[in-house]
Design an enzyme around this catalytic site. Structure first.
Site, PDB file in Angstrom:
ATOM      1  CB  CYS A   1      -0.912  -0.009   1.219  1.00 45.86           C
ATOM      2  SG  CYS A   1      -1.974  -1.482   1.369  1.00 45.86           S
ATOM      3  CB  ALA A   2       3.609   1.863  -2.337  1.00 44.97           C
ATOM      4  CB  ALA A   3       0.071   6.058  -2.882  1.00 46.58           C
TER       5      ALA A   3
ATOM      6  N   GLY B   1       4.541   7.156  -1.518  1.00 46.55           N
ATOM      7  CA  GLY B   1       5.878   6.685  -1.855  1.00 46.55           C
ATOM      8  C   GLY B   1       6.978   7.075  -0.882  1.00 46.55           C
ATOM      9  N   GLY B   2       6.618   7.695   0.241  1.00 44.72           N
ATOM     10  CA  GLY B   2       7.633   8.097   1.206  1.00 44.72           C
ATOM     11  C   GLY B   2       8.407   6.913   1.766  1.00 44.72           C
ATOM     12  CE  LYS B   3       4.832   4.627   6.384  1.00 49.19           C
ATOM     13  NZ  LYS B   3       3.931   5.567   5.681  1.00 49.19           N
TER      14      LYS B   3
ATOM     15  CG  ASP C   1      -2.071   3.538  -4.149  1.00 49.91           C
ATOM     16  OD1 ASP C   1      -1.858   3.566  -2.915  1.00 49.91           O
ATOM     17  OD2 ASP C   1      -3.051   4.082  -4.684  1.00 49.91           O
TER      18      ASP C   1
ATOM     19  CG  ASP D   1       2.037   2.400   5.971  1.00 54.41           C
ATOM     20  OD1 ASP D   1       2.132   2.340   7.203  1.00 54.41           O
ATOM     21  OD2 ASP D   1       1.760   3.449   5.357  1.00 54.41           O
TER      22      ASP D   1
ATOM     23  CB  CYS E   1      -0.515   6.741  10.668  1.00 55.74           C
ATOM     24  SG  CYS E   1      -1.924   6.880   9.554  1.00 55.74           S
TER      25      CYS E   1
END
Length: 448
Positions: free
Chosen positions: A259-261, A263-265, A283, A328, A381
């Site tokens: 669940c990448a967007a 893209g920070g991680k 994503d 994530d 989060c």
């Protein structure tokens, strides 16, 4: 037609948020993009909108002493909230100026009767400053909810999990302004070198106490700087910078970020891999996939392969197995309330239960894609045990081929190690620990 001032624009946004049940950040962005305000007025509008929403329950409690059960139009109630927020929480705005401006706005938008009512209510509040200290009698959860402007049901949950002192600390932290943090692109520079570059551009900055990859910067315009566009850093909260190190990646590995967007991680993982290996970044939405690709390009990263898919469908894509998997997971977001104040008012206990079920389904679907002896990191989060500890505990109980990896602390910065739980495999950062986002990270390992 006269150009609208900051307070009028803030009131327009508050009205739209309430009438359309929309998100304040989206409404705010749309308005500010069109308004062509000065930097000072843009800051004031943002402060007024977020602050009024953040403190809504406290403001409504005070208003209840002067308005009672009278039926008040949405825009009038929002005008009163907006004005009380300035009176109570913004020292730089004189009280009488806030009252005068509110009365003038009431005249422009309504009639003299409304203006007189607004004037009367606000002046009564000024004459009775002790009203801010009056709390509901009896129930402690209700008192904390009103004093710190959080939903009562959420306060009750936190009291049961964290106790009174920590619950109050969480609420207080959620009502403070978030600070800005950036992540150093280790492929191009070091934290110390970047500090020097920022100083040369007269940007006030300092090293983070939580993550060695983070720098705290003053002001909210980092994305407009030359250093950002040249890929020396990206914008990311300190707490979320703990996730990529928890994966314990090495150059040459094959990694899935499910669940990448935005893209920070993902890009942080690539930097830790020294841009060697392969990262499949998934994503659900094409425009978010494109955002991952743009971020990677700006940072000079070439090993990320962005794809569009529902994460639940990934096992059917023929992607093979991975040395590392990051989930994530979508969550209630109660760790980022200070950045998104609408969250606390828009979510319900039923929403938490529903998202927890999705989280478990995602974990269950992705786990078989992990190679033997591989590592899976589950992160959110939020600070809700139902979405965090209970998910991973249930998973390892029902999937004996996986274990909680009790060596997680070895790969965390020293400051975060104090918040690893008794399993050794989970860390929960609360919003007041480092004045950063609340974040949960768990590490699981697949047996050989």
């Amino acid at each position: 037609m006269a150009k609208k001032g900051a307070r009028d624009i803030a009131l327009d946004v508050l009205n739209r948020v309430e009438e359309h049940k929309s998100y304040s950040n989206l409404e705010l962005k749309g308005v500010l993009d069109r308004a062509q305000l000065s930097a000072a007025d843009t800051g004031l509008v943002t402060e007024l909108v977020y602050g009024t929403i953040q403190r809504k329950l406290t403001l409504d409690h005070v208003l209840s002493y002067f308005v009672g059960n009278k039926k008040v139009q949405t825009w009038v109630r929002n005008l009163l909230r907006l004005s009380l927020y300035q009176i109570r929480y913004l020292d730089r705005i004189p009280e009488r100026a806030a009252v005068h401006e509110a009365v003038e706005m009431a005249k422009r938008r309504g009639h003299q009767g409304i203006a007189s009512m607004v004037n009367g209510v606000l002046r009564n509040v000024l004459r009775q400053p002790d009203v801010w200290e009056r709390l509901p009698e009896g129930d402690r959860a209700r008192q904390i909810a009103v004093a710190h402007s959080h939903p009562e049901w959420l306060v009750r949950q936190w009291l049961a999990v964290y106790g009174e002192a920590t619950t109050i600390a969480i609420c207080e932290a959620n009502n403070r302004h978030p600070h800005s943090s950036i992540r150093v692109n280790s492929l191009k520079t070091s934290a110390r070198e970047l500090l020097d570059k920022l100083a040369a551009e007269e940007t006030a900055a300092r090293l983070s106490a939580l993550s060695p990859h983070a720098i705290l910067v003053e002001g909210g315009h980092a994305a407009g700087s030359r250093l950002f566009h040249e890929g020396y850093f990206t914008i990311q909260d300190e707490s979320s910078m703990l996730v990529a190190p928890a994966l314990a990646v090495k150059p040459g590995m094959r990694v899935l970020d499910a669940c990448a967007a935005p893209g920070g991680k993902t890009t942080h993982i690539a930097e830790l891999m020294e841009n060697r290996g392969q990262i499949v970044a998934c994503d659900l939405h094409p425009h978010k996939r494109d955002l991952i690709a743009q971020t990677a390009k700006r940072l000079g990263i070439s090993i990320i392969e962005p794809i569009t898919s529902d994460a639940l469908d990934l096992p059917d894509k023929g992607l093979g197995t991975f040395d590392r998997i990051l989930l994530d997971a979508p969550c209630s977001g109660f760790g980022v309330i200070r950045r998104k104040p609408d969250l606390k008012w828009n979510k319900t206990p039923a929403d938490v239960r529903a998202i927890a079920q999705l989280q478990y389904e995602l974990l269950k679907a992705l786990a078989p894609m992990l190679a033997a002896d591989g590592v899976l990191v589950y992160s959110t989060c939020t600070i809700e045990p139902e979405e965090n500890q209970k998910i991973v505990q249930r998973f390892v109980k029902e999937h004996p081929e996986f274990v909680l990896d009790e060596t997680l602390a070895h790969d965390l910065p020293e400051a975060a190690r104090a918040h690893v739980d008794e399993t050794g495999a989970c860390v929960q950062i609360l919003p007041h620990h480092f004045e950063s986002d609340g974040f949960f990270i768990a590490r699981l390992k697949r047996k050989r």
